[in-house]
Scaffold this motif. Structure first.
Motif, PDB file in Angstrom:
ATOM      1  N   GLY A   1       0.563  -1.231  -0.054  1.00  0.00           N
ATOM      2  CA  GLY A   1       0.013  -0.005   0.240  1.00  0.00           C
ATOM      3  C   GLY A   1       0.843   1.194  -0.036  1.00  0.00           C
ATOM      4  O   GLY A   1       0.705   2.382  -0.753  1.00  0.00           O
ATOM      5  N   PHE A   2       2.002   1.115   0.640  1.00  0.00           N
ATOM      6  CA  PHE A   2       2.709   2.473   0.700  1.00  0.00           C
ATOM      7  C   PHE A   2       3.405   2.686  -0.562  1.00  0.00           C
ATOM      8  O   PHE A   2       3.401   3.745  -1.050  1.00  0.00           O
ATOM      9  CB  PHE A   2       3.766   2.165   1.959  1.00  0.00           C
ATOM     10  CG  PHE A   2       4.561   3.422   2.064  1.00  0.00           C
ATOM     11  CD1 PHE A   2       4.171   4.538   3.371  1.00  0.00           C
ATOM     12  CD2 PHE A   2       5.864   3.601   1.573  1.00  0.00           C
ATOM     13  CE1 PHE A   2       4.983   5.579   3.194  1.00  0.00           C
ATOM     14  CE2 PHE A   2       6.753   4.742   1.882  1.00  0.00           C
ATOM     15  CZ  PHE A   2       6.266   5.760   2.773  1.00  0.00           C
ATOM     16  N   ASP A   3       4.049   1.636  -1.228  1.00  0.00           N
ATOM     17  CA  ASP A   3       4.706   1.882  -2.418  1.00  0.00           C
ATOM     18  C   ASP A   3       3.826   2.166  -3.459  1.00  0.00           C
ATOM     19  O   ASP A   3       3.842   3.316  -4.294  1.00  0.00           O
ATOM     20  CB  ASP A   3       5.206   0.520  -2.770  1.00  0.00           C
ATOM     21  CG  ASP A   3       6.532   0.349  -1.869  1.00  0.00           C
ATOM     22  OD1 ASP A   3       6.797   1.250  -1.354  1.00  0.00           O
ATOM     23  OD2 ASP A   3       7.048  -0.948  -2.068  1.00  0.00           O
ATOM     24  N   GLY A   4       2.097   1.683  -3.213  1.00  0.00           N
ATOM     25  CA  GLY A   4       1.485   2.154  -4.199  1.00  0.00           C
ATOM     26  C   GLY A   4       0.980   3.630  -4.307  1.00  0.00           C
ATOM     27  O   GLY A   4       0.924   4.353  -5.093  1.00  0.00           O
ATOM     28  N   VAL A   5       0.622   4.094  -3.020  1.00  0.00           N
ATOM     29  CA  VAL A   5       0.620   5.669  -2.723  1.00  0.00           C
ATOM     30  C   VAL A   5       1.449   6.396  -3.306  1.00  0.00           C
ATOM     31  O   VAL A   5       1.484   7.347  -3.931  1.00  0.00           O
ATOM     32  CB  VAL A   5       0.231   5.483  -1.261  1.00  0.00           C
ATOM     33  CG1 VAL A   5      -0.071   7.187  -1.009  1.00  0.00           C
ATOM     34  CG2 VAL A   5      -1.071   4.866  -0.814  1.00  0.00           C
ATOM     35  N   SER A   6       2.802   5.991  -3.161  1.00  0.00           N
ATOM     36  CA  SER A   6       4.113   6.921  -3.604  1.00  0.00           C
ATOM     37  C   SER A   6       3.995   6.683  -5.046  1.00  0.00           C
ATOM     38  O   SER A   6       4.189   7.976  -5.544  1.00  0.00           O
ATOM     39  CB  SER A   6       5.274   6.004  -2.827  1.00  0.00           C
ATOM     40  OG  SER A   6       5.367   6.262  -1.541  1.00  0.00           O
TER      41      SER A   6
ATOM     42  N   VAL B   1       7.256  -6.793  -6.494  1.00  0.00           N
ATOM     43  CA  VAL B   1       8.022  -7.525  -5.559  1.00  0.00           C
ATOM     44  C   VAL B   1       7.001  -7.345  -4.242  1.00  0.00           C
ATOM     45  O   VAL B   1       6.823  -8.735  -3.845  1.00  0.00           O
ATOM     46  CB  VAL B   1       9.358  -6.658  -5.110  1.00  0.00           C
ATOM     47  CG1 VAL B   1      10.034  -7.380  -4.059  1.00  0.00           C
ATOM     48  CG2 VAL B   1      10.388  -6.798  -6.337  1.00  0.00           C
ATOM     49  N   PRO B   2       6.596  -6.269  -3.836  1.00  0.00           N
ATOM     50  CA  PRO B   2       5.705  -6.613  -2.750  1.00  0.00           C
ATOM     51  C   PRO B   2       4.160  -7.469  -3.005  1.00  0.00           C
ATOM     52  O   PRO B   2       4.092  -7.737  -2.129  1.00  0.00           O
ATOM     53  CB  PRO B   2       5.356  -5.005  -2.325  1.00  0.00           C
ATOM     54  CG  PRO B   2       5.791  -4.291  -3.473  1.00  0.00           C
ATOM     55  CD  PRO B   2       6.897  -5.154  -4.243  1.00  0.00           C
TER      56      PRO B   2
ATOM     57  N   GLU C   1      26.232   3.881   3.408  1.00  0.00           N
ATOM     58  CA  GLU C   1      25.413   5.126   2.766  1.00  0.00           C
ATOM     59  C   GLU C   1      24.758   5.966   3.741  1.00  0.00           C
ATOM     60  O   GLU C   1      24.255   6.936   3.574  1.00  0.00           O
ATOM     61  CB  GLU C   1      24.435   4.563   1.919  1.00  0.00           C
ATOM     62  CG  GLU C   1      25.300   3.968   0.403  1.00  0.00           C
ATOM     63  CD  GLU C   1      24.283   3.798  -0.543  1.00  0.00           C
ATOM     64  OE1 GLU C   1      22.970   3.975  -0.577  1.00  0.00           O
ATOM     65  OE2 GLU C   1      24.708   2.813  -1.393  1.00  0.00           O
ATOM     66  N   GLY C   2      24.709   5.285   4.913  1.00  0.00           N
ATOM     67  CA  GLY C   2      24.017   5.873   5.975  1.00  0.00           C
ATOM     68  C   GLY C   2      22.238   5.686   5.834  1.00  0.00           C
ATOM     69  O   GLY C   2      21.933   4.548   5.309  1.00  0.00           O
ATOM     70  N   PHE C   3      21.514   6.871   6.544  1.00  0.00           N
ATOM     71  CA  PHE C   3      20.257   6.629   6.472  1.00  0.00           C
ATOM     72  C   PHE C   3      19.614   6.954   5.187  1.00  0.00           C
ATOM     73  O   PHE C   3      18.352   6.726   4.845  1.00  0.00           O
ATOM     74  CB  PHE C   3      19.690   7.481   7.198  1.00  0.00           C
ATOM     75  CG  PHE C   3      19.637   7.188   8.812  1.00  0.00           C
ATOM     76  CD1 PHE C   3      18.992   6.195   9.369  1.00  0.00           C
ATOM     77  CD2 PHE C   3      20.672   7.907   9.613  1.00  0.00           C
ATOM     78  CE1 PHE C   3      19.006   6.025  10.629  1.00  0.00           C
ATOM     79  CE2 PHE C   3      20.729   7.336  11.046  1.00  0.00           C
ATOM     80  CZ  PHE C   3      20.085   6.474  11.605  1.00  0.00           C
ATOM     81  N   LYS C   4      20.483   7.190   4.041  1.00  0.00           N
ATOM     82  CA  LYS C   4      20.100   7.456   2.721  1.00  0.00           C
ATOM     83  C   LYS C   4      19.628   6.166   2.306  1.00  0.00           C
ATOM     84  O   LYS C   4      18.890   6.127   1.103  1.00  0.00           O
ATOM     85  CB  LYS C   4      21.098   8.008   1.646  1.00  0.00           C
ATOM     86  CG  LYS C   4      21.234   9.606   2.217  1.00  0.00           C
ATOM     87  CD  LYS C   4      22.390  10.198   1.236  1.00  0.00           C
ATOM     88  CE  LYS C   4      22.851  11.372   1.679  1.00  0.00           C
ATOM     89  NZ  LYS C   4      23.902  12.009   0.996  1.00  0.00           N
ATOM     90  N   TYR C   5      19.963   4.933   2.573  1.00  0.00           N
ATOM     91  CA  TYR C   5      19.823   3.615   1.947  1.00  0.00           C
ATOM     92  C   TYR C   5      18.528   3.122   2.690  1.00  0.00           C
ATOM     93  O   TYR C   5      17.933   2.434   1.861  1.00  0.00           O
ATOM     94  CB  TYR C   5      20.809   2.737   2.689  1.00  0.00           C
ATOM     95  CG  TYR C   5      20.811   1.240   1.976  1.00  0.00           C
ATOM     96  CD1 TYR C   5      21.514   1.311   0.806  1.00  0.00           C
ATOM     97  CD2 TYR C   5      20.218   0.465   2.607  1.00  0.00           C
ATOM     98  CE1 TYR C   5      21.330   0.015   0.200  1.00  0.00           C
ATOM     99  CE2 TYR C   5      20.211  -0.679   2.070  1.00  0.00           C
ATOM    100  CZ  TYR C   5      20.528  -0.983   0.858  1.00  0.00           C
ATOM    101  OH  TYR C   5      20.614  -2.477   0.185  1.00  0.00           O
ATOM    102  N   LEU C   6      17.942   3.881   3.640  1.00  0.00           N
ATOM    103  CA  LEU C   6      16.596   3.398   3.867  1.00  0.00           C
ATOM    104  C   LEU C   6      15.494   3.542   2.981  1.00  0.00           C
ATOM    105  O   LEU C   6      15.514   4.445   2.296  1.00  0.00           O
ATOM    106  CB  LEU C   6      16.166   4.189   5.154  1.00  0.00           C
ATOM    107  CG  LEU C   6      16.788   3.664   6.542  1.00  0.00           C
ATOM    108  CD1 LEU C   6      16.513   4.651   7.874  1.00  0.00           C
ATOM    109  CD2 LEU C   6      16.559   2.385   7.017  1.00  0.00           C
ATOM    110  N   SER C   7      14.788   2.345   2.986  1.00  0.00           N
ATOM    111  CA  SER C   7      13.437   2.142   2.045  1.00  0.00           C
ATOM    112  C   SER C   7      12.451   1.443   2.798  1.00  0.00           C
ATOM    113  O   SER C   7      12.794   0.822   3.775  1.00  0.00           O
ATOM    114  CB  SER C   7      13.845   1.724   0.641  1.00  0.00           C
ATOM    115  OG  SER C   7      14.267   0.375   0.928  1.00  0.00           O
ATOM    116  N   THR C   8      11.407   1.346   2.244  1.00  0.00           N
ATOM    117  CA  THR C   8      10.000   0.604   2.756  1.00  0.00           C
ATOM    118  C   THR C   8      10.553  -1.005   2.840  1.00  0.00           C
ATOM    119  O   THR C   8      10.456  -1.867   3.795  1.00  0.00           O
ATOM    120  CB  THR C   8       8.841   0.473   1.964  1.00  0.00           C
ATOM    121  OG1 THR C   8       9.297   0.395   0.439  1.00  0.00           O
ATOM    122  CG2 THR C   8       8.391   2.006   2.026  1.00  0.00           C
TER     123      THR C   8
END
Length: 526
Positions: free
Chosen positions: A114-119, A137-138, A192-199
């Motif tokens: 749902g989060f990726d779809g809204v994005s 993938v999801p 990379e730090g927090f830039k690497y974060l994703s759902t």
């Protein structure tokens, strides 16, 4: 002319659209990281395989459904091949946590979808083309865990004592892929730090504990669902003695992890730690380990050998070997593996000494040597336990089968045969001789293990001291030759001991029989 050009442009765009969509799909899928592509392929393949297996089972079940017997007002249901009457299903904590973990992972995947779809919708609101294929993938993960969750929940309806094999393999593969993703994500966050974060990263971290628990449940394989049968309607009016436990030993359905760690003994040990064990606490032996089964197997092979050559007395040793050769072969595998890993330490000790002396052959040699020592000792411990347990079970089968054969033969003896074989001798056969034959399972593999041990020891000595290892070989041969006459003397004394035991049993039986006559006739004073 303008209208025709317009129609031609529309038709050309309609023809190009399927090809462009397929190209976008292929570029999107092939552009995924390897681990995500592997997760999609594994999940979709297992979904198709699972649906195929379910459809085949449905077709087979249509021919023979569960029948309800309403003649006496009681319902009889077939569960795992057994008829259960008025049974009460007890759900264990293992099943509850497994189902909760499955639905938890499903919830996380649905949230990610749902989060990726809204994005995607919000990013494509400015008129750009929305690439819906990025949700593959999801979507694949959500579909897979939807099937997994309700398949695990169906075990409660079927009252299955074990999770399905496909389900367990699915859990293990998911946990392995999750561990690989976990390593890649931790490394990416470190670089990379927090830039690497994703759902996807957050979801992978969130589902790792649940998948770890599901992998343990997959290795154990047991659901924790039990059926308690109400036997009040079947109890006799007069109960002479307390009945034992109606539950079969957990060893019968133990998984690989339970067999390796002997954890199937934990329920009995926990009861024994709280209070003294009673007869009702001891579970029944599995049907394949009972004396009746062992006797049938040995008697069948004995009769077959007699039928093959009626003029010659068949060999009892050959009949025993043909009856229990599979168990002996499994024990041979554990014994051989135990012997091999036992010599890993002596073989690697020279490399360990060189490393401690400062001679390092390759980088991180110390970690490698320590890991080899630990792995060898772990394998040696596991194989030793399984070897000893297998030897005990093999000896139990041989003893129970031989005891049943001797007892059955004793019941068929004629009066003339009983004159030469007294009851004391028959009891001696069952109490002493059968025990000796059963104990031979401990020494069964010494015939090939002893030469292998000597060869391995000589090779290690030759590697360390060179040609001087021949002195050890000569000393070994001399010690073996010297023990031959000692073994013969021991054999003669053993024969005399057995004859003395037979004589003792004969005189004891005669004395007891004559005492019974004196007591019954009241001839003590006379």
């Amino acid at each position: 002319m303008e209208v025709s050009d317009f129609l031609n442009s529309i038709s050309a765009s309609m023809l190009r659209k399927p090809f462009s969509d397929s190209k976008i799909l292929s570029n999107t899928i092939l552009g995924l990281p390897f681990l995500e592509l592997a997760a999609v392929c594994v999940n979709l393949t297992l979904v198709v395989l699972f649906l195929f297996v379910v459809s085949v089972r449905k077709i087979c079940v249509c021919e023979g459904r569960i029948r309800i017997n309403k003649e006496n007002g009681t319902s009889t249901t077939t569960i795992n091949g057994n008829n259960v009457i008025d049974g009460e299903v007890v759900i264990g904590s293992m099943f509850k946590f497994s189902v909760f973990s499955c639905f938890y992972v499903l919830f996380v995947q649905v949230v990610v979808l749902g989060f990726d779809g809204v994005s995607l919708i919000s990013n494509g609101a400015d008129g750009k083309h929305v690439n819906w294929f990025l949700l593959c993938v999801p979507a694949a993960q959500g579909l897979a865990w939807f099937v997994l969750s309700f398949s695990a929940l169906q075990c409660k309806l079927k009252v299955s004592h074990k999770f399905p094999f496909i389900l367990r393999v699915w859990w293990l593969l998911s946990f392995v892929i999750c561990l690989c993703n976990f390593y890649v994500d931790v490394r990416g966050l470190y670089v990379e730090g927090f830039k690497y974060l994703s759902t996807r990263v957050v979801a992978n971290f969130a589902v790792t504990p649940a998948l770890a628990f599901l992998s343990v449940a997959a290795i154990r394989g047991v659901t924790g669902i039990e059926v308690c049968v109400d036997l009040d309607a079947q109890e006799p009016l007069l109960v002479e003695e307390e009945t034992g436990c109606l539950k079969v030993t957990p060893y019968k359905d133990a998984g690989i992890f339970s067999l390796a760690t002997l954890s199937w003994l934990n329920p009995l040990l926990s009861i024994g730690a709280k209070r003294p064990l009673e007869l009702k606490d001891i579970p029944l032996v599995a049907p394949k380990d009972r004396a009746k089964t062992s006797y049938k197997i040995l008697n069948t092979n004995w009769e077959r050998l007699k039928a093959e050559n009626p003029s010659k007395q068949p060999s009892l040793a050959w009949a025993i070997l043909k009856s229990f050769w599979k168990e002996a072969a499994v024990n041979a595998i554990f014994a051989g593996l135990n012997t091999l890993v036992a010599y890993v330490g002596p073989y690697m000790i020279s490399y360990f000494v060189d490393y401690l002396g400062g001679i390092e052959t390759f980088p991180h040699e110390g970690y490698v040597l320590a890991g080899i020592f630990f792995a060898a000792k772990l394998v040696e411990t596991l194989t030793t336990r399984q070897w000893y347990l297998g030897v005990d079970i093999l000896g139990m089968h041989v003893r129970s089968a031989l005891t049943a054969m001797v007892y059955r033969k004793g019941l068929r003896l004629s009066s003339s045969a009983k004159q030469s074989h007294t009851s004391g001798e028959i009891v001696n056969y069952m109490a002493v001789d059968v025990q000796r034959v059963g104990d031979y399972s401990w020494y069964l593999h010494d015939m090939w293990m002893l030469p292998m041990q000597i060869i391995l020891a000589l090779l290690i000595l030759y590697k360390s001291v060179g040609i001087a290892a021949l002195a050890t070989l000569i000393a070994t041969v001399i010690s073996i030759v010297v023990t031959v006459p000692v073994a013969r003397i021991q054999e003669n004394y053993q024969d005399k001991l057995m004859a003395a035991k037979d004589e003792r049993m004969r005189k004891t039986s005669e004395s007891l029989r004559n005492m019974r006559i004196l007591k019954l006739q009241a001839w003590e004073d006379s």
